[in-house]
Scaffold this motif. Structure first.
Motif, PDB file in Angstrom:
ATOM      1  N   ASP A 134      64.764   5.275  -6.486  1.00  0.00           N
ATOM      2  CA  ASP A 134      63.441   5.129  -5.891  1.00  0.00           C
ATOM      3  C   ASP A 134      63.091   6.311  -4.989  1.00  0.00           C
ATOM      4  N   ILE A 135      64.112   6.875  -4.361  1.00  0.00           N
ATOM      5  CA  ILE A 135      63.864   7.983  -3.439  1.00  0.00           C
ATOM      6  C   ILE A 135      65.107   8.859  -3.347  1.00  0.00           C
ATOM      7  N   VAL A 136      64.891  10.136  -3.138  1.00  0.00           N
ATOM      8  CA  VAL A 136      65.975  11.093  -2.909  1.00  0.00           C
ATOM      9  C   VAL A 136      65.893  11.573  -1.470  1.00  0.00           C
ATOM     10  N   VAL A 137      67.039  11.558  -0.791  1.00  0.00           N
ATOM     11  CA  VAL A 137      67.140  12.074   0.571  1.00  0.00           C
ATOM     12  C   VAL A 137      68.220  13.149   0.582  1.00  0.00           C
ATOM     13  N   THR A 138      68.408  13.780   1.712  1.00  0.00           N
ATOM     14  CA  THR A 138      69.422  14.822   1.810  1.00  0.00           C
ATOM     15  C   THR A 138      70.407  14.504   2.932  1.00  0.00           C
ATOM     16  N   GLY A 139      71.588  15.107   2.827  1.00  0.00           N
ATOM     17  CA  GLY A 139      72.597  14.906   3.856  1.00  0.00           C
ATOM     18  C   GLY A 139      73.642  15.994   3.781  1.00  0.00           C
ATOM     19  N   THR A 140      74.409  16.091   4.838  1.00  0.00           N
ATOM     20  CA  THR A 140      75.517  17.042   4.886  1.00  0.00           C
ATOM     21  C   THR A 140      76.788  16.284   5.241  1.00  0.00           C
ATOM     22  N   ALA A 182      69.957  14.407   6.637  1.00  0.00           N
ATOM     23  CA  ALA A 182      69.241  15.608   7.044  1.00  0.00           C
ATOM     24  C   ALA A 182      67.755  15.415   6.777  1.00  0.00           C
ATOM     25  N   THR A 183      66.933  16.326   7.286  1.00  0.00           N
ATOM     26  CA  THR A 183      65.483  16.231   7.090  1.00  0.00           C
ATOM     27  C   THR A 183      64.982  17.354   6.182  1.00  0.00           C
ATOM     28  N   VAL A 184      65.811  17.741   5.234  1.00  0.00           N
ATOM     29  CA  VAL A 184      65.457  18.848   4.348  1.00  0.00           C
ATOM     30  C   VAL A 184      64.298  18.474   3.434  1.00  0.00           C
ATOM     31  N   ALA A 185      64.366  17.296   2.799  1.00  0.00           N
ATOM     32  CA  ALA A 185      63.296  16.853   1.911  1.00  0.00           C
ATOM     33  C   ALA A 185      63.481  15.388   1.573  1.00  0.00           C
ATOM     34  N   TYR A 186      62.356  14.747   1.256  1.00  0.00           N
ATOM     35  CA  TYR A 186      62.349  13.391   0.725  1.00  0.00           C
ATOM     36  C   TYR A 186      61.479  13.428  -0.527  1.00  0.00           C
ATOM     37  N   VAL A 187      61.971  12.848  -1.617  1.00  0.00           N
ATOM     38  CA  VAL A 187      61.225  12.875  -2.869  1.00  0.00           C
ATOM     39  C   VAL A 187      61.154  11.468  -3.443  1.00  0.00           C
ATOM     40  N   CYS A 188      59.960  11.034  -3.795  1.00  0.00           N
ATOM     41  CA  CYS A 188      59.772   9.720  -4.388  1.00  0.00           C
ATOM     42  C   CYS A 188      58.411   9.684  -5.068  1.00  0.00           C
ATOM     43  N   SER A 189      58.055   8.538  -5.590  1.00  0.00           N
ATOM     44  CA  SER A 189      56.713   8.376  -6.146  1.00  0.00           C
ATOM     45  C   SER A 189      55.767   7.947  -5.024  1.00  0.00           C
ATOM     46  N   PRO A 190      54.485   8.241  -5.148  1.00  0.00           N
ATOM     47  CA  PRO A 190      53.547   7.753  -4.135  1.00  0.00           C
ATOM     48  C   PRO A 190      53.472   6.230  -4.117  1.00  0.00           C
ATOM     49  N   GLN A 191      53.712   5.584  -5.264  1.00  0.00           N
ATOM     50  CA  GLN A 191      53.724   4.127  -5.294  1.00  0.00           C
ATOM     51  C   GLN A 191      54.848   3.573  -4.420  1.00  0.00           C
ATOM     52  N   HIS A 192      56.003   4.275  -4.420  1.00  0.00           N
ATOM     53  CA  HIS A 192      57.107   3.836  -3.561  1.00  0.00           C
ATOM     54  C   HIS A 192      56.707   3.933  -2.095  1.00  0.00           C
ATOM     55  N   VAL A 193      56.013   4.985  -1.731  1.00  0.00           N
ATOM     56  CA  VAL A 193      55.541   5.139  -0.353  1.00  0.00           C
ATOM     57  C   VAL A 193      54.681   3.943   0.051  1.00  0.00           C
ATOM     58  N   LEU A 194      53.818   3.512  -0.842  1.00  0.00           N
ATOM     59  CA  LEU A 194      52.876   2.440  -0.517  1.00  0.00           C
ATOM     60  C   LEU A 194      53.515   1.058  -0.478  1.00  0.00           C
ATOM     61  N   THR A 195      54.633   0.875  -1.172  1.00  0.00           N
ATOM     62  CA  THR A 195      55.185  -0.476  -1.302  1.00  0.00           C
ATOM     63  C   THR A 195      56.517  -0.702  -0.596  1.00  0.00           C
ATOM     64  N   THR A 196      57.245   0.356  -0.271  1.00  0.00           N
ATOM     65  CA  THR A 196      58.570   0.162   0.319  1.00  0.00           C
ATOM     66  C   THR A 196      58.477  -0.323   1.763  1.00  0.00           C
ATOM     67  N   PRO A 197      59.384  -1.202   2.208  1.00  0.00           N
ATOM     68  CA  PRO A 197      59.363  -1.652   3.602  1.00  0.00           C
ATOM     69  C   PRO A 197      59.918  -0.619   4.580  1.00  0.00           C
ATOM     70  N   SER A 198      60.710   0.338   4.071  1.00  0.00           N
ATOM     71  CA  SER A 198      61.249   1.396   4.928  1.00  0.00           C
ATOM     72  C   SER A 198      61.616   2.589   4.069  1.00  0.00           C
ATOM     73  N   VAL A 199      61.761   3.740   4.695  1.00  0.00           N
ATOM     74  CA  VAL A 199      62.024   4.971   3.956  1.00  0.00           C
ATOM     75  C   VAL A 199      63.300   4.866   3.133  1.00  0.00           C
ATOM     76  N   LEU A 200      64.335   4.205   3.671  1.00  0.00           N
ATOM     77  CA  LEU A 200      65.623   4.156   2.991  1.00  0.00           C
ATOM     78  C   LEU A 200      65.847   2.870   2.198  1.00  0.00           C
ATOM     79  N   ALA A 201      64.791   2.122   1.952  1.00  0.00           N
ATOM     80  CA  ALA A 201      64.922   0.904   1.152  1.00  0.00           C
ATOM     81  C   ALA A 201      64.959   1.250  -0.333  1.00  0.00           C
ATOM     82  N   GLY A 202      65.535   0.346  -1.123  1.00  0.00           N
ATOM     83  CA  GLY A 202      65.571   0.551  -2.564  1.00  0.00           C
ATOM     84  C   GLY A 202      66.774   1.360  -2.998  1.00  0.00           C
ATOM     85  N   ARG A 203      66.651   1.970  -4.163  1.00  0.00           N
ATOM     86  CA  ARG A 203      67.738   2.761  -4.750  1.00  0.00           C
ATOM     87  C   ARG A 203      67.624   4.196  -4.226  1.00  0.00           C
TER      88      ARG A 203
END
Length: 238
Positions: A134-140, A182-203
């Motif tokens: 559902d979303i890609v985040v970054t980390g070190t 990290a705060t390098v980038a977050y990638v998802c669909s705009p639909q996920h933005v509108l429906t997710t309860p939090s940034v790190l929810a879902g897959r």
């Protein structure tokens, strides 16, 4: 205008830790402009849009080539306002009459990671497109671990490992991998933005980045570190 992939730079005017943080300069370039320039160098991105409540930031962003459709409402620009609400507001700029997004890919490129590279962002986009998430985040890779050298203080006043493992962990290397977000980038669909309860929810999928790209500006010490690393990078390029 119609776009398929949009990179958003969320840059409010206020900041308690570093006053006027998003206009502070690293390597001769304001943080907000560094984020715009980085996103603009990614061929997968059709447009770079800045969300801000600040007229000066908006002017700087436009001169750097970004779109600023309008200023963000003040209630979405306080230090207590959830970042997700600002995301939803920005997605609304590119929605049809029924409120459905008219683009396919949402990429957030925070100004607080000034040493990220276009390659970092492109890797995140590729990971989102190639894997079921559902979303890609970054980390070190974390240098402290809740099963080895991170503790919490219990109500009785005694310190205990946050996540003790059966048999104990003698070396950090023996603990399961852990990552600092990290705060390098977050990638998802705009639909996920509108429906997710939090940034790190879902897959959630994580793209590992190096420690330089992951430098996050939270205080003056972070700014000083980023400036030193930026200078070192420029000298290496020369």
């Amino acid at each position: 205008m119609t776009f398929s992939s949009i990179a958003f730079v969320f840059a409010r005017g206020g900041s308690k830790g570093v006053p006027r943080k998003n206009l502070r300069v690293i390597g001769g370039v304001p943080l907000v402009v560094r984020a715009i320039d980085c996103a603009a160098q990614c061929p997968e991105i059709d447009a770079v849009v800045v969300s801000t409540d600040d007229e000066e930031i908006a002017d700087v962003a436009r001169r750097a080539g970004a779109l600023v459709p309008e200023l963000r409402p003040a209630h979405l620009a306080t230090d207590k306002a959830p970042e997700l609400e600002a995301w939803r507001h920005a997605v609304g700029w590119f929605a049809d009459a029924e409120g459905q997004p008219t683009f396919d890919l949402f990429v957030s490129v925070p100004p607080t990671a000034p040493l990220r590279t276009p390659t970092d962002v492109r890797r995140c986009i590729a990971a989102y497109r190639e894997r079921d998430c559902d979303i890609v985040v970054t980390g070190t890779s974390a240098h402290r671990h809740p099963s080895f050298n991170m503790v919490e203080v219990a109500p009785d006043g005694l310190a205990r490992l946050m996540m003790p493992r059966a048999g104990g962990v003698v070396r950090r290397q023996d603990a399961p991998p852990a990552y600092d977000l990290a705060t390098v980038a977050y990638v998802c669909s705009p639909q996920h933005v509108l429906t997710t309860p939090s940034v790190l929810a879902g897959r959630v999928r994580l793209v590992e980045v190096d420690r330089v790209s992951a430098v996050d500006i939270d205080d003056e010490l972070d700014l000083a570190l980023a400036e030193v690393l930026s200078e070192r990078t420029r000298h290496h390029d020369d």
